[in-house]
Design a protein around this motif. Structure first.
Motif, PDB file in Angstrom:
ATOM      1  N   LEU A  33      37.139  47.474  48.837  1.00  0.00           N
ATOM      2  CA  LEU A  33      37.640  46.689  47.711  1.00  0.00           C
ATOM      3  C   LEU A  33      36.810  46.935  46.450  1.00  0.00           C
ATOM      4  CD1 LEU A  33      38.596  43.256  49.330  1.00  0.00           C
ATOM      5  CD2 LEU A  33      40.053  45.210  48.829  1.00  0.00           C
ATOM      6  N   VAL A  56      39.842  41.801  42.637  1.00  0.00           N
ATOM      7  CA  VAL A  56      39.471  42.471  43.884  1.00  0.00           C
ATOM      8  C   VAL A  56      37.986  42.244  44.182  1.00  0.00           C
ATOM      9  CG1 VAL A  56      39.286  44.731  45.000  1.00  0.00           C
ATOM     10  CG2 VAL A  56      41.332  44.153  43.729  1.00  0.00           C
ATOM     11  N   ALA A  92      45.734  47.445  44.028  1.00  0.00           N
ATOM     12  CA  ALA A  92      44.873  46.260  44.088  1.00  0.00           C
ATOM     13  C   ALA A  92      45.580  45.090  44.763  1.00  0.00           C
ATOM     14  CB  ALA A  92      44.431  45.877  42.667  1.00  0.00           C
TER      15      ALA A  92
END
Length: 195
Positions: A155, A78, A14
Motif C-alpha cells: 500500500l 492508502v 488505489a
C-alpha cells in the motif's frame, strides 16, 4: 489522453488495493474479511458525494489541480489504511472516495475541450480504460508485491505512485487549468465569480 487515463488507472488501483489484499489485511487488523464490503461502500459513498460537487471544485481550481488533489487524496488515503489501524482504514477510505469522485469529472472537462469533436467518442473510450487497467493492475501486481514486502509495504508503494503522479500532473496546469467561458481564472474566483 495518456495523462487522464493513467490518473484514472492510479485512482482505481488505489481504490481496489484493500479489497485485493483483504485476507492479509483482515488477519492483521483482527476483523472478518467480509467487512471489506463496508470499506468499498464508504469509498463509493464519498465518491458519489464528491461527484455531486465536482463542478464547483473544477470551476474553482481547474482540472489539473483537481486531478492533483484527487491523486494526493488517494496517496494519503492508502497511507492511512496501511498505517492507521481500523480508524485509519475508515478515514483513508473516505479520502480515497473523495479523490475517486474527482478524477472522472476533471478528465471529462479536459478531454471535452481538447479532443477533436470527430474523435471524442474514441478519446473518451480510451480514457475510460483506466478503470479496468487499474483493476487489473491491482489484481495482478498487488498480491505478488505483498508476498515480497507485505501488505503495508504494498500500500505504501501505491501511495508513492499516486503522490508522484500528483506532482507530475503539475506540468499540465497551463493547458488544463484555463478559464471556462463565463468564469474567471481557476483559483481566483468562486464558481459564480465570487472571491
Amino acid at each position: 489522453l495518456v495523462a487522464t487515463t493513467l490518473a484514472q488507472a492510479l485512482a482505481t488501483l488505489a481504490v481496489f488495493a484493500l479489497p485485493t489484499l483483504a485476507p492479509q489485511v483482515a488477519r492483521d487488523l483482527g476483523v472478518a474479511p467480509h467487512l471489506v464490503g463496508y470499506q468499498v461502500a464508504l469509498i463509493y459513498t464519498a465518491a458519489a458525494t464528491t461527484s455531486l460537487r465536482a463542478g464547483l471544485v473544477l470551476a474553482r481550481f481547474g482540472a489539473a489541480r483537481s486531478t492533483q488533489a484527487a491523486l494526493a487524496a488517494a496517496a494519503l488515503g492508502v497511507t492511512a489504511i496501511a498505517w492507521g489501524g481500523l480508524v485509519g482504514a475508515a478515514a483513508g477510505s473516505a479520502l480515497l472516495g473523495i479523490g475517486y469522485g474527482l478524477t472522472n469529472p476533471a478528465a471529462t472537462q479536459v478531454l471535452s475541450r481538447l479532443a477533436p469533436s470527430n474523435r471524442r467518442n474514441m478519446v473518451f473510450s480510451i480514457k475510460q480504460t483506466g478503470v479496468p487497467l487499474g483493476g487489473a493492475a491491482a489484481g495482478l501486481l498487488l498480491p505478488v508485491l505483498s508476498l515480497l514486502i507485505g501488505w503495508r509495504g504494498t500500500l505504501s508503494v501505491v501511495a508513492v505512485l499516486a503522490g508522484l503522479a500528483a506532482l507530475a500532473l503539475g506540468a499540465f496546469r497551463p493547458a488544463w487549468d484555463v478559464p471556462v467561458e463565463g468564469q474567471g481564472a481557476p483559483g481566483r474566483e468562486g464558481p459564480r465569480g465570487l472571491a
